[in-house]
Design a protein around this motif. Sequence first.
Motif, PDB file in Angstrom:
ATOM      1  N   GLY A  78      39.555 -25.016 -95.622  1.00 44.70           N
ATOM      2  CA  GLY A  78      40.177 -24.329 -95.008  1.00 44.70           C
ATOM      3  C   GLY A  78      42.094 -25.394 -94.732  1.00 44.70           C
ATOM      4  N   TYR A  79      42.674 -24.883 -93.938  1.00 47.65           N
ATOM      5  CA  TYR A  79      44.019 -25.504 -93.753  1.00 47.65           C
ATOM      6  C   TYR A  79      44.645 -25.108 -93.097  1.00 47.65           C
ATOM      7  CZ  TYR A  79      44.474 -21.052 -96.352  1.00 47.65           C
ATOM      8  OH  TYR A  79      44.672 -19.544 -96.724  1.00 47.65           O
ATOM      9  N   GLY A  80      45.698 -25.633 -91.908  1.00 43.34           N
ATOM     10  CA  GLY A  80      46.763 -25.479 -91.195  1.00 43.34           C
ATOM     11  C   GLY A  80      47.613 -26.706 -91.684  1.00 43.34           C
ATOM     12  N   PHE A  81      49.179 -25.251 -91.059  1.00 38.78           N
ATOM     13  CA  PHE A  81      50.139 -25.914 -91.797  1.00 38.78           C
ATOM     14  C   PHE A  81      50.951 -25.432 -90.651  1.00 38.78           C
ATOM     15  CE2 PHE A  81      48.563 -24.965 -96.110  1.00 38.78           C
ATOM     16  CZ  PHE A  81      49.780 -25.948 -96.381  1.00 38.78           C
ATOM     17  N   ALA A 127      50.312 -22.222 -89.121  1.00 38.68           N
ATOM     18  CA  ALA A 127      49.712 -21.160 -90.164  1.00 38.68           C
ATOM     19  C   ALA A 127      48.658 -21.597 -90.284  1.00 38.68           C
ATOM     20  CB  ALA A 127      50.310 -21.026 -91.470  1.00 38.68           C
ATOM     21  N   PHE A 128      47.310 -20.713 -89.865  1.00 41.19           N
ATOM     22  CA  PHE A 128      46.206 -21.119 -90.241  1.00 41.19           C
ATOM     23  C   PHE A 128      45.263 -20.255 -91.347  1.00 41.19           C
ATOM     24  CE2 PHE A 128      46.153 -22.650 -85.960  1.00 41.19           C
ATOM     25  CZ  PHE A 128      46.643 -24.378 -86.045  1.00 41.19           C
ATOM     26  N   GLY A 129      43.993 -21.188 -91.762  1.00 39.33           N
ATOM     27  CA  GLY A 129      43.910 -20.216 -92.945  1.00 39.33           C
ATOM     28  C   GLY A 129      42.306 -20.587 -93.367  1.00 39.33           C
ATOM     29  N   PHE A 130      41.290 -19.761 -94.002  1.00 37.60           N
ATOM     30  CA  PHE A 130      40.093 -20.056 -95.100  1.00 37.60           C
ATOM     31  C   PHE A 130      40.182 -19.314 -95.877  1.00 37.60           C
ATOM     32  CE2 PHE A 130      36.140 -18.721 -95.996  1.00 37.60           C
ATOM     33  CZ  PHE A 130      35.019 -19.612 -95.996  1.00 37.60           C
ATOM     34  N   GLU A 131      39.605 -19.913 -97.377  1.00 36.48           N
ATOM     35  CA  GLU A 131      39.410 -19.461 -98.358  1.00 36.48           C
ATOM     36  C   GLU A 131      38.158 -19.234 -99.354  1.00 36.48           C
ATOM     37  OE1 GLU A 131      42.446 -21.772-100.881  1.00 36.48           O
ATOM     38  OE2 GLU A 131      41.890 -23.678-100.229  1.00 36.48           O
ATOM     39  N   ALA A 132      38.263 -18.928-100.169  1.00 40.46           N
ATOM     40  CA  ALA A 132      36.652 -18.931-101.193  1.00 40.46           C
ATOM     41  C   ALA A 132      37.093 -18.716-102.558  1.00 40.46           C
ATOM     42  CB  ALA A 132      35.451 -18.363-100.596  1.00 40.46           C
ATOM     43  N   TYR A 192      48.812 -16.037 -88.634  1.00 43.51           N
ATOM     44  CA  TYR A 192      50.506 -16.780 -88.202  1.00 43.51           C
ATOM     45  C   TYR A 192      50.672 -17.067 -86.789  1.00 43.51           C
ATOM     46  CZ  TYR A 192      50.429 -16.032 -93.616  1.00 43.51           C
ATOM     47  OH  TYR A 192      50.100 -15.635 -94.531  1.00 43.51           O
ATOM     48  N   VAL A 193      50.730 -17.918 -86.362  1.00 41.44           N
ATOM     49  CA  VAL A 193      51.578 -18.116 -84.821  1.00 41.44           C
ATOM     50  C   VAL A 193      53.112 -18.387 -84.683  1.00 41.44           C
ATOM     51  CG1 VAL A 193      50.506 -18.762 -82.500  1.00 41.44           C
ATOM     52  CG2 VAL A 193      48.940 -18.828 -84.605  1.00 41.44           C
ATOM     53  N   GLY A 223      54.151 -12.982 -86.679  1.00 40.59           N
ATOM     54  CA  GLY A 223      53.295 -13.745 -86.668  1.00 40.59           C
ATOM     55  C   GLY A 223      52.693 -12.651 -86.674  1.00 40.59           C
ATOM     56  N   GLY A 224      51.018 -13.088 -86.969  1.00 42.12           N
ATOM     57  CA  GLY A 224      50.171 -12.128 -88.323  1.00 42.12           C
ATOM     58  C   GLY A 224      49.027 -12.377 -88.458  1.00 42.12           C
ATOM     59  N   PHE A 225      48.622 -11.847 -89.923  1.00 44.39           N
ATOM     60  CA  PHE A 225      47.972 -12.412 -90.188  1.00 44.39           C
ATOM     61  C   PHE A 225      47.531 -11.345 -91.653  1.00 44.39           C
ATOM     62  CE2 PHE A 225      45.478  -9.241 -88.358  1.00 44.39           C
ATOM     63  CZ  PHE A 225      44.921  -8.332 -89.439  1.00 44.39           C
ATOM     64  N   ASP A 226      47.210 -12.085 -93.025  1.00 41.43           N
ATOM     65  CA  ASP A 226      46.971 -11.615 -93.884  1.00 41.43           C
ATOM     66  C   ASP A 226      45.971 -11.513 -94.811  1.00 41.43           C
ATOM     67  OD1 ASP A 226      47.154 -13.842 -95.596  1.00 41.43           O
ATOM     68  OD2 ASP A 226      49.604 -13.432 -95.674  1.00 41.43           O
ATOM     69  N   PHE A 227      45.455 -11.278 -95.675  1.00 37.65           N
ATOM     70  CA  PHE A 227      43.930 -11.401 -96.165  1.00 37.65           C
ATOM     71  C   PHE A 227      44.470 -11.251 -97.509  1.00 37.65           C
ATOM     72  CE2 PHE A 227      39.516 -11.264 -97.686  1.00 37.65           C
ATOM     73  CZ  PHE A 227      39.138 -10.268 -98.190  1.00 37.65           C
TER      74      PHE A 227
END
Length: 191
Positions: A110-113, A129-134, A146-147, A185-189
């Motif tokens: 997990g990360y935050g920027f 920006a916040f995210g999660f990865e596997a 993204y906020v 703003g928004g999100f992506d996968f």
Amino acid sequence: MKYFSSHRFRLLATTAIISTTLLIEHSSFADEKSNFLVFDKPKWNAHSFIDLKAGNRRNIGQVGFVSPLAQNDRSMLFTDFRYMHDSTSNAEGNFGLAYRIILNDWVYGGYGFFDHRNSSFGNTFNELAFGFEALSTTWEYRINTYVPLSNKKLINSSIETKDEIVGNEIYIKTINSETFDIPLGGFDFEL
């Protein structure tokens, strides 16, 4: 803040919950010999990078530095700093904090920027920006949100008048035109 919708809040909250779960999960796997703050023989070291891309419409240069803050043989808390500049006068700085853990054959993180951007129109924007990865040896999954912390900025405003004759009368139309530089703003996968 008008850019912070309930959908973005749910996505942000989900990312925070998953990251917290990973931290808690890490502590349940830790034994007496694998203290999280062990630096005697680090598995991961700090590194820097330079990335240059040439294209038909613009060229991009990026430098970065990644440094572990704490680690053991299965997990790492680290910082990630990046600076990007391109040939169209866009510039961006990213300042991040991230956590990764190895569980079975997967790496979860997990990360935050905090992102600071100067647009080609001379405007400055900030966002989170916040995210999660596997990650595995064959697959990579990431979800990011993204906020924006900045509002749109006016680039150009013009008023145009146009005379129009209809029958025996003259009409004057006024057209007001505005162009904005807008933080997105928004999100992506990613898969």
